[in-house]
Design a protein around this motif. Structure first.
Motif, PDB file in Angstrom:
ATOM      1  N   VAL A  59       0.837  -1.197   0.000  1.00  0.00           N
ATOM      2  CA  VAL A  59       0.000   0.000   0.000  1.00  0.00           C
ATOM      3  C   VAL A  59       0.877   1.254   0.000  1.00  0.00           C
ATOM      4  CG1 VAL A  59      -1.643   1.341   1.390  1.00  0.00           C
ATOM      5  CG2 VAL A  59      -2.004  -1.106   1.057  1.00  0.00           C
ATOM      6  N   ALA A  60       1.911   1.269   0.824  1.00  0.00           N
ATOM      7  CA  ALA A  60       2.800   2.432   0.896  1.00  0.00           C
ATOM      8  C   ALA A  60       3.519   2.648  -0.441  1.00  0.00           C
ATOM      9  CB  ALA A  60       3.817   2.246   2.027  1.00  0.00           C
ATOM     10  N   TYR A  69       2.430   1.688  -3.406  1.00  0.00           N
ATOM     11  CA  TYR A  69       1.426   2.130  -4.368  1.00  0.00           C
ATOM     12  C   TYR A  69       1.154   3.625  -4.207  1.00  0.00           C
ATOM     13  CZ  TYR A  69      -2.849   2.582  -7.013  1.00  0.00           C
ATOM     14  OH  TYR A  69      -3.803   2.990  -7.912  1.00  0.00           O
ATOM     15  N   GLU A  70       1.043   4.084  -2.948  1.00  0.00           N
ATOM     16  CA  GLU A  70       0.795   5.501  -2.693  1.00  0.00           C
ATOM     17  C   GLU A  70       1.960   6.361  -3.165  1.00  0.00           C
ATOM     18  OE1 GLU A  70      -0.097   5.666   1.483  1.00  0.00           O
ATOM     19  OE2 GLU A  70      -2.112   4.856   1.194  1.00  0.00           O
ATOM     20  N   LEU A  71       3.179   5.849  -3.043  1.00  0.00           N
ATOM     21  CA  LEU A  71       4.352   6.618  -3.479  1.00  0.00           C
ATOM     22  C   LEU A  71       4.521   6.634  -4.987  1.00  0.00           C
ATOM     23  CD1 LEU A  71       6.984   5.483  -0.842  1.00  0.00           C
ATOM     24  CD2 LEU A  71       6.084   7.789  -1.121  1.00  0.00           C
ATOM     25  N   GLY A 126       2.122   5.095  -7.312  1.00  0.00           N
ATOM     26  CA  GLY A 126       0.834   5.011  -8.010  1.00  0.00           C
ATOM     27  C   GLY A 126       0.820   4.091  -9.141  1.00  0.00           C
TER      28      GLY A 126
END
Length: 113
Positions: free
Chosen positions: A106-107, A109-111, A113
């Motif tokens: 998740v981290a 992906y957030e960084l 995308g």
């Protein structure tokens, strides 16, 4: 390397959000009790204070608090921005739970995308 009082060490919140305490923590406490801290914590000074933020070593810090240790061996580095990439780089050797791997994903992906 420098011995730093435990009272001046602050756990890194990002690490705590990615990695939960697991069933191996009790073994770590026992290991620290028997052998001491085998690997120094990696820390950086906090701006405008006499405290240090842990970059790598939150679990060792918690184990030391359980045991009532007063000083820990630390490597002090120049301040850097603590982000998920830095934290994950220091966790590569750990065997991770599925939930920890998910939180890393998740981290990332957030960084990226």
């Amino acid at each position: 390397m420098k011995e730093i009082p435990v009272s001046q060490l602050i756990a890194n919140e990002l690490t705590d959000s990615l990695y939960r305490e697991d069933e191996t923590f009790d073994r770590l406490v026992k290991s620290v009790e028997i052998h001491g801290i085998l690997e120094p914590l990696l820390v950086q000074p906090k701006a405008a204070s006499n405290q240090f933020e842990v970059i790598s070593g939150n679990r060792r810090l918690r184990a030391s608090l359980v045991l009532g240790l007063t000083e820990l061996p630390c490597i002090v580095r120049k301040p850097v921005e603590v982000d998920a990439n830095l934290i994950m780089a220091h966790q590569e050797q750990r065997i991770k739970t599925l939930s920890e791997t998910l939180m890393e994903s998740v981290a990332l992906y957030e960084l990226h995308g």
